[in-house]
Design a protein around this motif. Structure first.
Motif, mmCIF file in Angstrom:
data_model
loop_
_atom_site.group_PDB
_atom_site.id
_atom_site.type_symbol
_atom_site.label_atom_id
_atom_site.label_comp_id
_atom_site.label_asym_id
_atom_site.label_seq_id
_atom_site.Cartn_x
_atom_site.Cartn_y
_atom_site.Cartn_z
ATOM 1 N N UNK A 485 0.824 -1.208 0.000
ATOM 2 C CA UNK A 485 0.000 0.000 0.000
ATOM 3 C C UNK A 485 0.860 1.260 0.000
ATOM 4 N N UNK A 486 0.537 2.196 -0.892
ATOM 5 C CA UNK A 486 1.184 3.509 -0.900
ATOM 6 C C UNK A 486 0.591 4.323 0.247
ATOM 7 N N UNK A 487 1.437 4.964 1.037
ATOM 8 C CA UNK A 487 0.893 5.748 2.153
ATOM 9 C C UNK A 487 0.070 6.917 1.596
ATOM 10 N N UNK A 488 -1.012 7.299 2.297
ATOM 11 C CA UNK A 488 -1.830 8.429 1.818
ATOM 12 C C UNK A 488 -1.017 9.701 1.592
ATOM 13 N N UNK A 489 -0.023 9.968 2.464
ATOM 14 C CA UNK A 489 0.789 11.176 2.299
ATOM 15 C C UNK A 489 1.555 11.135 0.978
ATOM 16 N N UNK A 490 2.195 9.997 0.688
ATOM 17 C CA UNK A 490 2.932 9.853 -0.576
ATOM 18 C C UNK A 490 1.980 9.972 -1.764
ATOM 19 N N UNK A 491 0.832 9.335 -1.635
ATOM 20 C CA UNK A 491 -0.145 9.312 -2.723
ATOM 21 C C UNK A 491 -0.620 10.722 -3.074
ATOM 22 N N UNK A 492 -1.064 11.472 -2.066
ATOM 23 C CA UNK A 492 -1.659 12.779 -2.351
ATOM 24 C C UNK A 492 -0.604 13.844 -2.639
ATOM 25 N N UNK A 493 0.599 13.694 -2.067
ATOM 26 C CA UNK A 493 1.682 14.623 -2.410
ATOM 27 C C UNK A 493 2.060 14.464 -3.879
ATOM 28 N N UNK A 494 2.190 13.211 -4.329
ATOM 29 C CA UNK A 494 2.524 12.955 -5.739
ATOM 30 C C UNK A 494 1.402 13.439 -6.652
ATOM 31 N N UNK A 495 0.160 13.224 -6.231
ATOM 32 C CA UNK A 495 -0.982 13.640 -7.053
ATOM 33 C C UNK A 495 -1.026 15.159 -7.207
ATOM 34 N N UNK A 496 -0.788 15.887 -6.108
ATOM 35 C CA UNK A 496 -0.774 17.354 -6.192
ATOM 36 C C UNK A 496 0.331 17.833 -7.114
ATOM 37 N N UNK A 497 1.526 17.262 -6.937
ATOM 38 C CA UNK A 497 2.661 17.677 -7.744
ATOM 39 C C UNK A 497 2.452 17.437 -9.222
ATOM 40 N N UNK A 498 1.717 16.377 -9.567
ATOM 41 C CA UNK A 498 1.490 16.032 -10.977
ATOM 42 C C UNK A 498 0.198 16.630 -11.526
ATOM 43 N N UNK A 499 -0.525 17.390 -10.698
ATOM 44 C CA UNK A 499 -1.774 17.996 -11.160
ATOM 45 C C UNK A 499 -2.903 17.000 -11.347
ATOM 46 N N UNK A 500 -2.873 15.896 -10.570
ATOM 47 C CA UNK A 500 -3.876 14.842 -10.725
ATOM 48 C C UNK A 500 -4.882 14.792 -9.574
ATOM 49 N N UNK A 501 -4.740 15.690 -8.600
ATOM 50 C CA UNK A 501 -5.608 15.643 -7.412
ATOM 51 C C UNK A 501 -7.076 15.802 -7.775
ATOM 52 N N UNK A 502 -7.362 16.681 -8.718
ATOM 53 C CA UNK A 502 -8.755 16.927 -9.111
ATOM 54 C C UNK A 502 -9.374 15.677 -9.741
#
Length: 689
Positions: A485-502
């Motif tokens: 499992x990817x930790x939620x912090x790693x997951x959402x930090x990477x998503x924000x950085x790549x513009x994928x959070x939305x």
């Protein structure tokens, strides 16, 4: 509001441990991994400066070390560590003094949002400076290599500025019979041109001044000894010692144009098959990539490997394999149209560049080639030999950054045909999978969005006051290719950085609506808490989309509670206000998480329409301490006076339940009650007994 994708290394000069931790929490609440060291004196600073740091934040004053002394020490050691000086007030003279002493910025203590924005700017500037220094080193190395290449080049090369020589390599000196470059320095180039060609040479230079690209000129050159020769000159824009100039490459004509053309042809050919060789083909690929990007002209590369090459070599020998490869090359020539460019790329590999076609356009043609080769009986010195091919195919289009990437893709596709006699077209999903296997979280996220392979977990939120609704929080989970499992912090930090959070938010909302509609159809009065990122707070299309999605699912709007964090609400207060108003008009419920860490948290509530407040986890830690209990009760009393329903998360033991009950908490959540589960299966009735 991620400041950097990587971990930032932070020095803090602050006597108060609590205040230092509060400063660190600003960054961590923004989803930023942070490595911190709190300075305790000048010796501690000198020791810390033996390592690499990204940012220094100084309190207005410190008994351990004066902030000006700390900044001066960093400057003495020539360390590139930006410093932010916090001030007790907003006095412009104090700000000017701090800046003059070397701080990158100075701002009043307590302006947290501004501090994070300033830190973000200084960290970005630091990365720019580091990148520039690395580029300067790379440029110096490249210039050294270019100088060596110029000196060792067999071509005569000179650099000319305003018609005057500023540099000439050894081959140029030898071509014009000069002993030393000093003899040419400052000499007009026109002095080396035959008298009959000087007028045309002047006209050429005048017209070329505004020319941005490559141009050629034929004229007679004059050697130092007076002998003349026919010269082919190639002109192109260049820089030398940082100054713009013109590069001139001169090749002396042998007088036999047919022979020169033959030599050029041979230099680009494979001697066995007569096809283009690898180096020439790579040049053709670069040109095709440029056309694809700049002119929108697609092309396709077929990477064609002869199967079982080692066995064939052992069977027919070196001389025999050359005959087989020549026959294969001839078969390829006859199979592909005239505009196709063919090469022998390696011992057992041919490549074909097909301009104007997509990989799918080439599938049928390449498929028929496989059948043609499979059925062909090759004659090698009287022996019959059969062969098959493995063909990998990749396209060049407007997204092609590097031609070599296309070659690598086609190569990988051919390698994956382990049985041989097959054809495989490059699929971008394969590349995404390869990046995911290498550990790229962004690639894993993109894969999950494309393949619908995220997982939703559900954690119950339990009422301490009696409630007809069953409440759950929807939690997003992602596993890497190894099943971890990817930790939620790693997951959402990477998503924000790549513009994928939305995009992730919309996936969660859509799937939560589907699962909730199904669950409620079984007779459950269930509400689901769904998280919104800062990207969704700023998305003006979210509310209209959500309205359509709710109607399509025939789901009561008040069965969804949309929550976002206090740091995001502060950073995007105007947008948060608009979205809570819009959600209220849709009759959806709203919640604020991580509440209570801002300097004036209740100021934020004045602007937002909120139903639930989820207290920050720091308030539920160490509730055995009377001081902490009092802080929590005070916070809850203020919230309840504003008719807010309160939730305390991270309840990990039974010992805190009595305290929370007495404090008047409405809802609790945590592993003591139940951790996240794959289904909404908590027995709320048992919790009320």
């Amino acid at each position: 509001m991620a400041i950097e994708k990587k971990t930032i290394r932070l020095l803090i000069l602050e006597d108060s441990q609590n205040e230092a931790e509060r400063l660190v929490s600003l960054f961590r609440n923004a989803g930023q991994a942070t490595r911190v060291h709190r300075l305790t004196g000048i010796d501690d600073l000198n020791e810390a400066l033996q390592h690499s740091w990204d940012l220094l934040i100084c309190a207005p004053s410190s008994e351990a070390l004066d902030p000006t002394e700390a900044i001066a020490a960093i400057r003495r050691q020539a360390k590139d560590i930006p410093a932010i000086q916090l001030l007790a007030n907003n006095d412009s003279d104090d700000i000017t003094a701090a800046l003059s002493l070397g701080a990158q910025d100075a701002l009043p203590q307590g302006e947290d949002e501004r501090l994070v924005l300033v830190a973000k700017r200084e960290l970005a500037n630091l990365e720019e400076r580091r990148g520039r220094r690395a580029s300067e080193v790379a440029l110096r190395e490249a210039e050294k290599r270019c100088q060596l290449l110029l000196e060792s080049s067999v071509d005569a090369i000179t650099y000319v500025h305003d018609g005057m020589h500023i540099y000439a390599n050894r081959a140029y000196l030898e071509l014009f019979a000069y002993e030393d470059a000093d003899e040419l320095e400052g000499m007009p180039m026109i002095d080396l041109i035959g008298a009959s060609d000087q007028a045309s040479f002047k006209d050429f230079l005048k017209n070329y001044q505004g020319h941005d690209g490559h141009a050629e000129l034929q004229c007679n050159g004059v050697k130092a000894n007076g002998h003349s020769f026919a010269a082919q000159m190639s002109f192109s824009p260049a820089t030398y010692d940082g100054e713009p100039c013109t590069q001139v490459v001169i090749r002396a004509h042998s007088g036999n144009a047919e022979l020169e053309e033959k030599l050029r042809e041979i230099s680009s050919q494979d001697l066995v098959t007569g096809l283009f060789n690898r180096n020439h083909f790579l040049g053709l690929m670069d040109a095709a990539a440029e056309r694809a990007v700049n002119a929108g002209q697609p092309a396709t590369l077929a990477y064609i490997r002869a199967d079982h090459y080692a066995s064939l070599l052992a069977e027919v020998g070196l001389a025999g394999i050359d005959i087989l490869l020549t026959d294969l090359a001839n078969l390829l020539r006859s199979h592909f149209p005239g505009e196709a460019q063919l090469a022998r790329f390696g011992d057992d590999v041919f490549t074909v560049l097909l301009p104007g076609l997509s990989p799918e356009d080439c599938r049928e043609q390449l498929g028929s080639l496989l059948k043609k080769v499979e059925s062909n009986l090759f004659d090698v010195n009287g022996r019959t030999v059969q062969s098959t091919l493995s063909i990998g195919v990749a396209g060049l289009n407007e997204k092609t950054a590097k031609a070599q990437e296309v070659v690598n893709r086609a190569h990988r596709c051919a390698d994956e045909l382990s049985e041989g006699n097959g054809l495989k077209l490059f699929d971008p999903a394969d590349e995404l999978a390869a990046a995911a296997n290498r550990g790229s979280i962004v690639a894993m996220i993109q894969q999950a969005l494309e393949n619908n392979s995220f997982h939703l977990m559900f954690q119950p939120i339990i009422s301490l006051r009696g409630d007809n609704f069953e409440h759950y929080e929807a939690l997003l989970r992602l596993h890497n290719p190894q099943g971890e499992e990817i930790t939620p912090l790693e997951l959402f930090t990477a998503a924000k950085g790549a513009g994928l959070a939305e995009k992730i938010d919309r996936w969660v909302i859509l799937n939560s609506i589907k699962l909730l509609a199904d669950h409620r159809s079984k007779g459950h009065e269930t509400r689901l808490f769904v998280h919104l990122s800062s990207a969704s707070l700023q998305d003006q299309t979210l509310l209209p989309w959500l309205s359509v999605a709710l109607k399509a699912a025939r789901l009561p709007s008040d069965s969804l509670v949309f929550q976002f964090s206090e740091p995001d609400a502060i950073a995007y207060l105007k947008q948060a206000k608009a979205i809570t108003q819009g959600l209220n008009e849709l009759h959806c419920k709203t919640a604020l998480t991580q509440f209570g860490c801002a300097l004036n948290p209740f100021n934020t509530l004045k602007h937002l329409h909120l139903d639930f407040i989820k207290i920050d986890s720091s308030f539920s830690q160490d509730l055995g301490n009377p001081e902490n209990q009092e802080a929590l009760k005070t916070l809850l009393t203020s919230l309840h006076s504003q008719a807010k329903l309160t939730i305390v998360p991270f309840v990990e033991s039974a010992s805190v339940l009595a305290t929370l009950w007495q404090a008047g908490v409405n809802y609790i959540q945590g592993y003591y009650l139940q951790g996240p589960s794959q289904s909404m299966d908590y027995d709320f009735a048992s919790g009320e007994d």
